[in-house]
Design a protein around this motif. Structure first.
Motif, mmCIF file in Angstrom:
data_model
loop_
_atom_site.group_PDB
_atom_site.id
_atom_site.type_symbol
_atom_site.label_atom_id
_atom_site.label_comp_id
_atom_site.label_asym_id
_atom_site.label_seq_id
_atom_site.Cartn_x
_atom_site.Cartn_y
_atom_site.Cartn_z
ATOM 1 N N THR A 105 0.842 -1.199 0.000
ATOM 2 C CA THR A 105 0.000 0.000 0.000
ATOM 3 C C THR A 105 0.877 1.248 0.000
ATOM 4 O O THR A 105 1.870 1.303 0.713
ATOM 5 C CB THR A 105 -0.915 0.017 1.244
ATOM 6 N N LYS A 106 0.511 2.225 -0.815
ATOM 7 C CA LYS A 106 1.253 3.478 -0.900
ATOM 8 C C LYS A 106 0.388 4.635 -0.413
ATOM 9 O O LYS A 106 -0.784 4.749 -0.789
ATOM 10 C CB LYS A 106 1.670 3.752 -2.345
ATOM 11 N N VAL A 107 0.977 5.492 0.426
ATOM 12 C CA VAL A 107 0.291 6.694 0.893
ATOM 13 C C VAL A 107 0.695 7.853 -0.019
ATOM 14 O O VAL A 107 1.877 8.164 -0.148
ATOM 15 C CB VAL A 107 0.646 7.011 2.350
ATOM 16 N N SER A 108 -0.288 8.460 -0.655
ATOM 17 C CA SER A 108 0.021 9.525 -1.613
ATOM 18 C C SER A 108 0.084 10.900 -0.961
ATOM 19 O O SER A 108 0.946 11.716 -1.314
ATOM 20 C CB SER A 108 -0.998 9.540 -2.749
ATOM 21 N N ARG A 109 -0.820 11.161 -0.013
ATOM 22 C CA ARG A 109 -0.773 12.478 0.628
ATOM 23 C C ARG A 109 -1.582 12.483 1.914
ATOM 24 O O ARG A 109 -2.403 11.593 2.164
ATOM 25 C CB ARG A 109 -1.301 13.575 -0.310
ATOM 26 N N ILE A 110 -1.311 13.498 2.728
ATOM 27 C CA ILE A 110 -2.044 13.738 3.969
ATOM 28 C C ILE A 110 -3.127 14.760 3.683
ATOM 29 O O ILE A 110 -2.906 15.733 2.951
ATOM 30 C CB ILE A 110 -1.096 14.252 5.067
ATOM 31 N N LEU A 111 -4.300 14.557 4.244
ATOM 32 C CA LEU A 111 -5.442 15.444 4.006
ATOM 33 C C LEU A 111 -5.616 16.416 5.166
ATOM 34 O O LEU A 111 -5.426 16.054 6.332
ATOM 35 C CB LEU A 111 -6.711 14.606 3.834
ATOM 36 N N PHE A 112 -5.969 17.662 4.850
ATOM 37 C CA PHE A 112 -6.154 18.701 5.854
ATOM 38 C C PHE A 112 -7.546 19.327 5.708
ATOM 39 O O PHE A 112 -8.095 19.401 4.592
ATOM 40 C CB PHE A 112 -5.096 19.799 5.711
ATOM 41 N N ASP A 113 -8.101 19.788 6.843
ATOM 42 C CA ASP A 113 -9.358 20.529 6.768
ATOM 43 C C ASP A 113 -9.062 22.010 6.569
ATOM 44 O O ASP A 113 -7.905 22.414 6.383
ATOM 45 C CB ASP A 113 -10.217 20.279 8.020
ATOM 46 N N VAL B 132 -5.508 10.350 5.532
ATOM 47 C CA VAL B 132 -4.518 10.094 4.501
ATOM 48 C C VAL B 132 -5.192 9.496 3.278
ATOM 49 O O VAL B 132 -6.243 8.849 3.375
ATOM 50 C CB VAL B 132 -3.403 9.144 4.992
ATOM 51 N N GLU B 133 -4.581 9.725 2.146
ATOM 52 C CA GLU B 133 -5.050 9.172 0.883
ATOM 53 C C GLU B 133 -4.050 8.109 0.443
ATOM 54 O O GLU B 133 -2.841 8.361 0.408
ATOM 55 C CB GLU B 133 -5.135 10.285 -0.153
ATOM 56 N N LEU B 134 -4.543 6.922 0.125
ATOM 57 C CA LEU B 134 -3.640 5.832 -0.221
ATOM 58 C C LEU B 134 -4.242 4.946 -1.297
ATOM 59 O O LEU B 134 -5.416 5.059 -1.644
ATOM 60 C CB LEU B 134 -3.285 5.011 1.028
ATOM 61 N N SER B 135 -3.394 4.062 -1.826
ATOM 62 C CA SER B 135 -3.851 3.141 -2.853
ATOM 63 C C SER B 135 -3.096 1.834 -2.719
ATOM 64 O O SER B 135 -1.957 1.791 -2.241
ATOM 65 C CB SER B 135 -3.635 3.729 -4.261
ATOM 66 N N SER B 136 -3.729 0.743 -3.142
ATOM 67 C CA SER B 136 -3.131 -0.578 -3.078
ATOM 68 C C SER B 136 -2.293 -0.833 -4.323
ATOM 69 O O SER B 136 -2.650 -0.428 -5.427
ATOM 70 C CB SER B 136 -4.212 -1.648 -2.949
ATOM 71 N N ASN B 137 -1.173 -1.516 -4.148
ATOM 72 C CA ASN B 137 -0.337 -1.877 -5.289
ATOM 73 C C ASN B 137 -0.928 -3.020 -6.097
ATOM 74 O O ASN B 137 -0.618 -3.188 -7.265
ATOM 75 C CB ASN B 137 1.056 -2.319 -4.812
ATOM 76 N N GLY B 138 -1.731 -3.861 -5.427
ATOM 77 C CA GLY B 138 -2.179 -5.099 -6.057
ATOM 78 C C GLY B 138 -3.679 -5.227 -6.106
ATOM 79 O O GLY B 138 -4.409 -4.238 -6.270
ATOM 80 N N PRO B 139 -4.187 -6.450 -5.941
ATOM 81 C CA PRO B 139 -5.623 -6.703 -6.029
ATOM 82 C C PRO B 139 -6.372 -6.153 -4.826
ATOM 83 O O PRO B 139 -5.783 -5.531 -3.933
ATOM 84 C CB PRO B 139 -5.701 -8.233 -6.081
ATOM 85 N N ALA B 140 -7.677 -6.379 -4.798
ATOM 86 C CA ALA B 140 -8.501 -5.872 -3.695
ATOM 87 C C ALA B 140 -7.963 -6.356 -2.356
ATOM 88 O O ALA B 140 -7.507 -7.485 -2.220
ATOM 89 C CB ALA B 140 -9.941 -6.337 -3.884
ATOM 90 N N PHE B 141 -7.986 -5.483 -1.353
ATOM 91 C CA PHE B 141 -7.473 -5.794 -0.032
ATOM 92 C C PHE B 141 -8.639 -5.891 0.944
ATOM 93 O O PHE B 141 -9.281 -4.910 1.262
ATOM 94 C CB PHE B 141 -6.508 -4.701 0.428
ATOM 95 N N THR C 45 -8.046 5.341 -1.903
ATOM 96 C CA THR C 45 -8.884 5.188 -0.719
ATOM 97 C C THR C 45 -8.479 6.219 0.311
ATOM 98 O O THR C 45 -7.308 6.572 0.421
ATOM 99 C CB THR C 45 -8.725 3.773 -0.126
ATOM 100 N N THR C 46 -9.448 6.698 1.063
ATOM 101 C CA THR C 46 -9.182 7.665 2.125
ATOM 102 C C THR C 46 -9.439 7.019 3.479
ATOM 103 O O THR C 46 -10.456 6.363 3.681
ATOM 104 C CB THR C 46 -10.076 8.906 1.983
ATOM 105 N N LEU D 38 5.276 14.865 2.681
ATOM 106 C CA LEU D 38 4.899 16.207 3.121
ATOM 107 C C LEU D 38 4.726 17.140 1.928
ATOM 108 O O LEU D 38 3.761 17.930 1.869
ATOM 109 C CB LEU D 38 5.955 16.766 4.081
ATOM 110 N N GLU D 39 5.641 17.071 0.972
ATOM 111 C CA GLU D 39 5.542 17.961 -0.198
ATOM 112 C C GLU D 39 4.306 17.636 -1.031
ATOM 113 O O GLU D 39 3.620 18.564 -1.500
ATOM 114 C CB GLU D 39 6.803 17.854 -1.038
ATOM 115 N N ARG D 40 3.997 16.371 -1.235
ATOM 116 C CA ARG D 40 2.774 16.036 -1.982
ATOM 117 C C ARG D 40 1.528 16.505 -1.241
ATOM 118 O O ARG D 40 0.465 16.693 -1.848
ATOM 119 C CB ARG D 40 2.686 14.523 -2.224
ATOM 120 N N SER D 41 1.672 16.733 0.082
ATOM 121 C CA SER D 41 0.547 17.182 0.899
ATOM 122 C C SER D 41 0.490 18.695 1.041
ATOM 123 O O SER D 41 -0.377 19.224 1.745
ATOM 124 C CB SER D 41 0.653 16.543 2.294
#
Length: 466
Positions: free
Chosen positions: A88-96, A104-113, A123-124, A144-147
């Motif tokens: 699983t990879k975390v792409s960015r941190i979410l702020f209000d 956090v916003e993330l995505s799976s590298n492979g099939p459904a988890f 996925t959030t 941090l920079e992606r966020s």
């Protein structure tokens, strides 16, 4: 110094090369480099070589952060709120709207988890109280920079909206830059890992000989030049030495290691390696994003040997000469592996040796004299072969924001709320040791801070929910 309990156990390696390390220590002693027993205990004024400690259990099994801290809690049925998402990879941190981290916003590298995450789908996961970034000295500044946390210039070029202007993010990458040097020996396959690493003996044979319990690294060292040696390295180096080292007798200029093995791609032979790496580098690199996506290239420069006065290079030249003199005084020495060593000019008095017998057995050992051309050959080879020790740090440093700091003393990221960074990106300067235990110390201290701030404890009923 290492304590008697806790999740990690530290012991001497259960296997060492049978002759090489002893031979090397005797040779170092002949050059007034002592054998010590306090090197890895943090004792003051401890300079020299000693047998390496390892995170090895009393039963002789190697262990690490996962096996010591995570796996037991995943198996004890007492922590139902602990979830580990692999692949699983975390792409960015979410702020209000108030700049509080809320997920956090993330995505799976492979099939459904577990039916919750489709392969590649974003996925959030929401956070009620706190988000902790612990992605290491490379991963955390990029996250941090992606966020939106970082230098305005970097974020603007990467098309990422700014949340907090933090120029220190990713700006001061450091590492223990390292070079190993292989020497030919009269050892055998029982004495080292050379044949096993090349696949010349089977795993079963290696296990029977005890080699599978052997990392190959026999000795660790901390080295300092003499007063006379400091003077030969130039006025800029002398000034740096007086400022940072002269009045600290236990502070190493260089770290070192000696190992009963070498690069397995070298021609078949028996080798022993003498390595060195700068303890406190003056050079700095950088690691930044170039776009908002995980797939965008990374702008990464190690910065090795880039300091203004070439101080790191001078250290490495001195360390090469020093460790080479140690090896030349061992009884196992049969010459340098030419594939790794400097290409000295023809006729140089510092040229490489190859022989059927050691120099010491022939009574021919005397310190080599290097001229300016020889030094240039060493510098060139160092620049070609300089490598990482995987001791990266300093990219989200803990120091005042106005001095380029990214986190405060409680590990909170400046300019936002509900976000901490807890990993090796936070030390503002390097350490005179392998950074593994430093990483564990930061993790444990960070957990203590979280537990105190949130008023929770490590139980199933009151565990931290992220």
């Amino acid at each position: 110094m290492h304590g008697n309990d806790g999740p990690l156990q530290i012991n001497k390696s259960v296997k060492h090369g049978s002759r090489g390390p002893t031979d090397f220590l005797h040779a170092a002693n002949s050059l007034c480099i002592p054998t010590t027993t306090g090197l890895q205990d943090g004792l003051p004024d401890s300079i020299g070589y000693e047998y390496a400690n390892s995170t090895i259990t009393h039963e002789g099994k190697r262990h690490d952060a996962a096996t010591a801290y995570i796996h037991p809690k995943l198996r004890d049925d007492k922590h139902p709120n602990l979830h580990v998402l692999c692949e699983t990879k975390v792409s960015r941190i979410l702020f209000d709207g108030k700049k509080r981290a809320v997920g956090v916003e993330l995505s799976s590298n492979g099939p459904a988890f577990d039916g919750a995450m489709n392969g590649g789908a974003v996925t959030t996961i929401k956070a009620r109280r706190l988000v902790v970034a612990s992605c290491g000295a490379i991963g955390s500044p990029l996250l941090l920079e992606r966020s939106g946390l970082g230098s305005l210039e970097v974020l603007k070029k990467a098309f990422v909206p700014m949340v907090s202007d933090l120029p220190g993010v990713g700006a001061e990458y450091q590492d223990h830059n390292y070079v190993p040097w292989a020497y030919k020996t009269n050892g055998n396959s029982d004495d080292a890992l050379n044949d096993f690493w090349r696949g010349q003996i089977t795993t079963e044979d290696a296990e029977a000989k005890g080699l599978l319990a052997f990392s190959g690294c026999d000795l660790h060292g901390k080295l300092r030049p003499t007063v006379e040696e400091v003077k030969t390295l130039g006025p800029a180096f002398e000034a740096a030495w007086e400022k940072d080292f002269a009045d600290k007798p236990g502070k190493p200029l260089m770290l070192a290691a000696a190992a009963s093995t070498a690069d397995p791609t070298l021609p078949p032979a028996q080798y022993f390696s003498a390595s060195h790496y700068t303890a406190y580098p003056y050079s700095r690199g950088k690691v930044h994003i170039t776009g908002p996506s995980l797939q965008d290239p990374i702008d990464f420069e190690t910065g090795f040997f880039t300091d203004e006065h070439d101080l790191d290079l001078k250290k490495a030249v001195w360390a090469y000469k020093k460790t080479r003199e140690i090896m030349r005084r061992t009884s196992m020495y049969r010459g340098e592996a030419p594939e790794e060593h400097p290409r000295f000019p023809a006729g140089s008095a510092a040229g490489l040796y190859h022989g059927e017998n050691s120099l010491i057995s022939q009574g021919k050992v005397q310190s080599l004299l290097y001229n300016a051309e020889d030094d240039k050959a060493i510098e060139q080879r160092l620049r070609e072969r300089i490598a990482t020790t995987w001791h990266s740090l300093g990219t989200c440093p803990m120091k005042p924001r106005e001095l380029g700091g990214v986190v405060d003393q409680k590990l909170n990221v400046y300019g936002v709320r509900g976000l901490k960074v807890i990993d090796l990106s936070i030390p503002p300067m390097n350490v005179g040791a392998n950074t593994q235990i430093t990483a564990y110390t930061i993790g444990e201290k960070g957990a203590d801070i979280i537990i105190k701030e949130l008023g929770v404890c490590d139980t199933a009923a009151n565990g931290i929910t992220i």
